[in-house]
Design an enzyme around this catalytic site. Structure first.
Site, PDB file in Angstrom:
ATOM      1  N   LYS A 126       3.906  -1.989   1.513  1.00 47.67           N
ATOM      2  CA  LYS A 126       2.634  -2.003   0.796  1.00 47.67           C
ATOM      3  C   LYS A 126       1.715  -0.873   1.240  1.00 47.67           C
ATOM      4  O   LYS A 126       1.681  -0.511   2.423  1.00 47.67           O
ATOM      5  CB  LYS A 126       1.924  -3.349   1.014  1.00 47.67           C
ATOM      6  CG  LYS A 126       2.789  -4.563   0.723  1.00 47.67           C
ATOM      7  CD  LYS A 126       2.068  -5.877   0.981  1.00 47.67           C
ATOM      8  CE  LYS A 126       3.039  -7.040   0.949  1.00 47.67           C
ATOM      9  NZ  LYS A 126       3.863  -7.137   2.168  1.00 47.67           N
ATOM     10  N   HIS A 176      -1.592  -3.117  -1.763  1.00 46.34           N
ATOM     11  CA  HIS A 176      -1.805  -4.345  -0.991  1.00 46.34           C
ATOM     12  C   HIS A 176      -3.008  -5.154  -1.474  1.00 46.34           C
ATOM     13  O   HIS A 176      -2.961  -6.378  -1.546  1.00 46.34           O
ATOM     14  CB  HIS A 176      -1.962  -3.982   0.493  1.00 46.34           C
ATOM     15  CG  HIS A 176      -1.545  -5.063   1.431  1.00 46.34           C
ATOM     16  ND1 HIS A 176      -1.046  -4.822   2.684  1.00 46.34           N
ATOM     17  CD2 HIS A 176      -1.546  -6.415   1.306  1.00 46.34           C
ATOM     18  CE1 HIS A 176      -0.772  -5.957   3.287  1.00 46.34           C
ATOM     19  NE2 HIS A 176      -1.071  -6.944   2.457  1.00 46.34           N
ATOM     20  N   TYR A 193       0.609  -4.416   8.727  1.00 47.65           N
ATOM     21  CA  TYR A 193       1.133  -5.375   9.692  1.00 47.65           C
ATOM     22  C   TYR A 193       1.393  -4.745  11.057  1.00 47.65           C
ATOM     23  O   TYR A 193       1.530  -5.463  12.054  1.00 47.65           O
ATOM     24  CB  TYR A 193       2.426  -6.027   9.184  1.00 47.65           C
ATOM     25  CG  TYR A 193       2.299  -6.758   7.863  1.00 47.65           C
ATOM     26  CD1 TYR A 193       1.050  -7.089   7.329  1.00 47.65           C
ATOM     27  CD2 TYR A 193       3.432  -7.117   7.141  1.00 47.65           C
ATOM     28  CE1 TYR A 193       0.939  -7.750   6.114  1.00 47.65           C
ATOM     29  CE2 TYR A 193       3.326  -7.779   5.924  1.00 47.65           C
ATOM     30  CZ  TYR A 193       2.083  -8.082   5.414  1.00 47.65           C
ATOM     31  OH  TYR A 193       1.988  -8.736   4.206  1.00 47.65           O
ATOM     32  N   ASP A 235       9.897  -8.544   3.706  1.00 50.27           N
ATOM     33  CA  ASP A 235       8.581  -8.168   3.189  1.00 50.27           C
ATOM     34  C   ASP A 235       7.750  -7.529   4.298  1.00 50.27           C
ATOM     35  O   ASP A 235       7.370  -8.198   5.255  1.00 50.27           O
ATOM     36  CB  ASP A 235       7.859  -9.407   2.643  1.00 50.27           C
ATOM     37  CG  ASP A 235       6.519  -9.054   2.027  1.00 50.27           C
ATOM     38  OD1 ASP A 235       6.512  -8.429   0.947  1.00 50.27           O
ATOM     39  OD2 ASP A 235       5.474  -9.389   2.626  1.00 50.27           O
TER      40      ASP A 235
END
Length: 320
Positions: free
Chosen positions: A85, A118, A56, A51
Site C-alpha cells: 500500500k 492506503h 507497517y 497483506d
C-alpha cells in the site's frame, strides 16, 4: 445480502480475471523478529496471500523471509499474492513511483500483485507519523493517475484503494482510466457497511476485509466482536471458534479476508475455514448484531484546524 454458498471458496476472481486468494495473512502490528516467522508458518499452512504496507514498517523483514522461502522451494513467487500500500506521505505524483520502488526493493520482488492507496488522506512528504499538523489537502485523481502508471509498467499487476467511502469511489470512478479493482476496508459482523459493499458489487470492485474479528487486544479497536452472544452461539453450534466463525462469515458475504496473528496455532486455525459453512438459519442471526465502527485510527486524520476533514463524518462522507 446474498451469501456465497461455496464451502471451498479458495479464490475470488477480480474484474480483470485475476484470481485473488480468499484468505491473506495480515501483517499490521506484527513486531520485528515476529513477522518473518508468522509468514513462514502461514505459507507452510497453505496461505497464498500476504497483506503488507509501507506504513507497517516491516516490509524489509518480510522480504528477507520471502526470499528464503522462494530459494528453499517452499513456494514459488508466481503462486503467491502479495499486496502492498501507498502511504499518505507519498501521494505526490512524483513520489508514487519512488514509494513503489522502495517497497519492491524491501520485499525483494519485481512486482506486487496488488497496490492500494492506503487512505484517501495526504500528509507532508517524508512524514510517516500521524500528526495533525502534517495533514494536507489530498489530490486523489493525481495520485491515482501515478498509480495507473505503475499498473502500465507491470510493477503493480492490479491497483486499488483502501478505506474509501462510496462517495470517494464515485468521485474516483469519474476520472479513473483504470478502475480500482479492490477496496480494502474494515469488515466484520459488527460492521457490515452494506451500502458500500452493494456499491462495490455494482461496479465490479472486490471488497477485501481487514480485522474480521475486530482485532481483539489492539489499542486501535474499541470493542471485541468475538464476545458477541450471536458469534459465541454460532461457534458453539458448529463446533468452531468465534474467530473461525467471523472469518467464515466474511467469506460467505463474498469478500476476501485478512486475519492477523503471529501465533502458530491461531494462524493455522484461521485458515481452517474451508469445507464447512454457516447454515442459512444461523447466518440470518448475524443481522441481529448491532453495527458500530470499531477501528479508531482515522481519528488522526481529522482535525478542526489542519487538513481537509474536520470530523469522521467528513472523512467517511456521512456513511458511518
Amino acid at each position: 445480502m446474498d451469501q456465497i454458498a461455496n464451502d471451498n471458496v479458495q479464490y475470488f476472481e477480480l474484474k480483470n480475471g485475476a484470481k485473488m486468494p480468499s484468505i491473506g495473512l495480515g501483517t499490521w502490528q506484527a513486531q520485528p523478529g515476529v513477522v518473518a516467522e508468522a509468514i513462514a508458518i502461514a505459507i507452510k499452512a497453505g496461505y497464498r496471500h500476504i497483506d503488507c504496507a509501507y506504513f507497517y514498517g516491516n516490509e524489509k523483514e518480510i522480504g528477507t523471509e520471502l526470499k528464503k522461502l522462494f530459494e528453499d522451494g517452499v513456494v514459488k513467487r508466481e503462486d503467491l499474492w502479495i499486496t502492498s500500500k501507498l502511504w499518505c506521505c507519498d501521494h505526490a505524483p512524483e513520489d508514487v513511483p519512488k514509494a513503489m520502488d522502495r517497497t519492491l526493493q524491501d520485499l525483494q520482488i519485481d512486482y506486487v500483485d496488488l497496490y492500494l492507496m492506503h487512505w484517501p488522506v495526504r500528509t507532508k512528504k517524508g512524514f510517516i507519523s500521524l500528526n495533525p499538523e502534517d495533514l494536507l489537502q489530498p489530490d486523489i485523481p493525481s495520485t491515482w493517475k501515478a498509480m495507473e502508471a505503475l499498473y502500465d509498467s507491470g510493477k503493480a499487476r492490479i491497483i486499488g484503494v483502501s478505506n474509501f467511502s462510496v462517495k470517494k469511489l464515485q468521485d474516483l470512478l469519474k476520472v479513473a482510466r483504470v478502475t480500482p479493482a479492490v477496496n480494502q476496508v474494515e469488515c466484520h459482523p459488527g460492521w457490515r457497511q452494506e451500502k458500500l459493499h452493494e456499491f462495490c458489487k455494482s461496479k465490479g470492485i472486490h471488497v477485501s476485509g481487514y480485522s474480521p474479528m475486530g482485532s481483539p487486544g489492539s489499542p486501535w479497536f474499541k470493542s471485541d466482536v468475538l464476545k458477541h452472544p450471536v458469534i459465541k452461539m454460532v461457534a458453539e453450534k458448529l463446533g468452531k471458534t468465534p474467530g473461525q466463525v467471523c472469518i467464515r462469515w466474511v467469506l460467505q458475504m463474498g469478500y476476501s479476508v485478512l486475519p492477523k496473528s503471529a501465533n502458530e496455532a491461531r494462524i493455522k486455525e484461521n485458515f481452517d475455514v474451508f469445507g464447512w459453512s454457516i447454515p442459512e438459519d444461523l447466518f440470518a442471526k448475524f443481522s441481529e448484531i448491532e453495527q458500530a465502527k470499531l477501528f479508531t485510527m482515522e481519528h488522526f486524520f481529522v482535525h478542526e484546524t489542519y487538513g481537509p476533514y474536520k470530523s469522521l463524518e467528513e472523512l467517511w462522507d456521512g456513511e458511518i
